[in-house]
Design a protein around this motif. Structure first.
Motif, mmCIF file in Angstrom:
data_model
loop_
_atom_site.group_PDB
_atom_site.id
_atom_site.type_symbol
_atom_site.label_atom_id
_atom_site.label_comp_id
_atom_site.label_asym_id
_atom_site.label_seq_id
_atom_site.Cartn_x
_atom_site.Cartn_y
_atom_site.Cartn_z
ATOM 1 N N LEU A 178 0.821 -1.212 0.000
ATOM 2 C CA LEU A 178 0.000 0.000 0.000
ATOM 3 C C LEU A 178 0.857 1.266 0.000
ATOM 4 O O LEU A 178 0.526 2.243 -0.677
ATOM 5 N N GLU A 179 1.950 1.248 0.736
ATOM 6 C CA GLU A 179 2.814 2.429 0.758
ATOM 7 C C GLU A 179 3.419 2.684 -0.619
ATOM 8 O O GLU A 179 3.499 3.829 -1.073
ATOM 9 N N GLU A 180 3.792 1.635 -1.313
ATOM 10 C CA GLU A 180 4.331 1.799 -2.676
ATOM 11 C C GLU A 180 3.291 2.459 -3.569
ATOM 12 O O GLU A 180 3.602 3.381 -4.334
ATOM 13 N N ALA A 181 2.047 2.013 -3.481
ATOM 14 C CA ALA A 181 0.984 2.592 -4.306
ATOM 15 C C ALA A 181 0.721 4.047 -3.930
ATOM 16 O O ALA A 181 0.486 4.888 -4.801
ATOM 17 N N LEU A 182 0.769 4.353 -2.647
ATOM 18 C CA LEU A 182 0.594 5.745 -2.220
ATOM 19 C C LEU A 182 1.697 6.633 -2.770
ATOM 20 O O LEU A 182 1.442 7.734 -3.259
ATOM 21 N N GLU A 183 2.928 6.165 -2.673
ATOM 22 C CA GLU A 183 4.064 6.960 -3.134
ATOM 23 C C GLU A 183 4.012 7.205 -4.638
ATOM 24 O O GLU A 183 4.472 8.238 -5.119
ATOM 25 N N SER A 184 3.451 6.274 -5.387
ATOM 26 C CA SER A 184 3.348 6.442 -6.839
ATOM 27 C C SER A 184 2.180 7.345 -7.232
ATOM 28 O O SER A 184 2.094 7.758 -8.383
ATOM 29 N N ASN A 185 1.277 7.599 -6.282
ATOM 30 C CA ASN A 185 0.083 8.421 -6.508
ATOM 31 C C ASN A 185 -0.956 7.757 -7.418
ATOM 32 O O ASN A 185 -1.820 8.431 -7.970
ATOM 33 N N ILE A 186 -0.874 6.445 -7.587
ATOM 34 C CA ILE A 186 -1.775 5.738 -8.500
ATOM 35 C C ILE A 186 -3.237 5.846 -8.070
ATOM 36 O O ILE A 186 -4.123 5.967 -8.910
ATOM 37 N N PHE A 187 -3.504 5.809 -6.770
ATOM 38 C CA PHE A 187 -4.897 5.881 -6.322
ATOM 39 C C PHE A 187 -5.536 7.210 -6.735
ATOM 40 O O PHE A 187 -6.620 7.239 -7.317
ATOM 41 N N CYS A 188 -4.865 8.315 -6.436
ATOM 42 C CA CYS A 188 -5.409 9.633 -6.800
ATOM 43 C C CYS A 188 -5.494 9.791 -8.312
ATOM 44 O O CYS A 188 -6.477 10.334 -8.835
#
Length: 122
Positions: A58-68
């Motif tokens: 989840l932290e990797e996905a947050l750092e990549s900004n993929i969710f937003c």
């Protein structure tokens, strides 16, 4: 004899230490997976149970900004359920405390993701 099964990407995880057989696998990040499968105006459902690696994923996905990026720019609806574990497998720190410190849950929700987590021990 107790029926045992389990796996992890971390070699020091209790399930890995119990077993004597190993398999090398190729993995991809959640960001890469979402970039490949999420369609504009689509729906993505993620049920995550990766035995202690949830925080790292989840932290990797947050750092990549993929969710937003997907929710706000591509109008993708993301439903995410994560079964969170605190096996202490990610090194010497407490993964739950780190998740709290980086405001992980808040950041996911601020992107517009319908996020729910559960603790298998409760």
């Amino acid at each position: 004899k107790k029926n045992f099964w389990g796996s992890s990407i971390y070699e020091n995880h209790v399930d890995v230490r119990r077993r004597k057989n190993f398999a090398n696998v190729t993995g991809i990040t959640l960001t890469t997976l979402l970039r490949r499968v999420a369609l504009p105006n689509g729906i993505v459902f993620i049920k995550m149970d990766v035995e202690g690696a949830e925080y790292t994923v989840l932290e990797e996905a947050l750092e990549s900004n993929i969710f937003c990026e997907l929710v706000k720019d591509k109008k993708v609806q993301i439903l995410l359920f994560a079964e969170l574990h605190n096996h202490g497998t990610i090194g010497s720190y407490d993964p739950i405390q780190h998740w709290i410190d980086i405001k992980g849950e808040e950041r996911i929700k601020n992107c517009g993701v319908n996020y729910t987590s559960g603790d298998p021990g409760r």
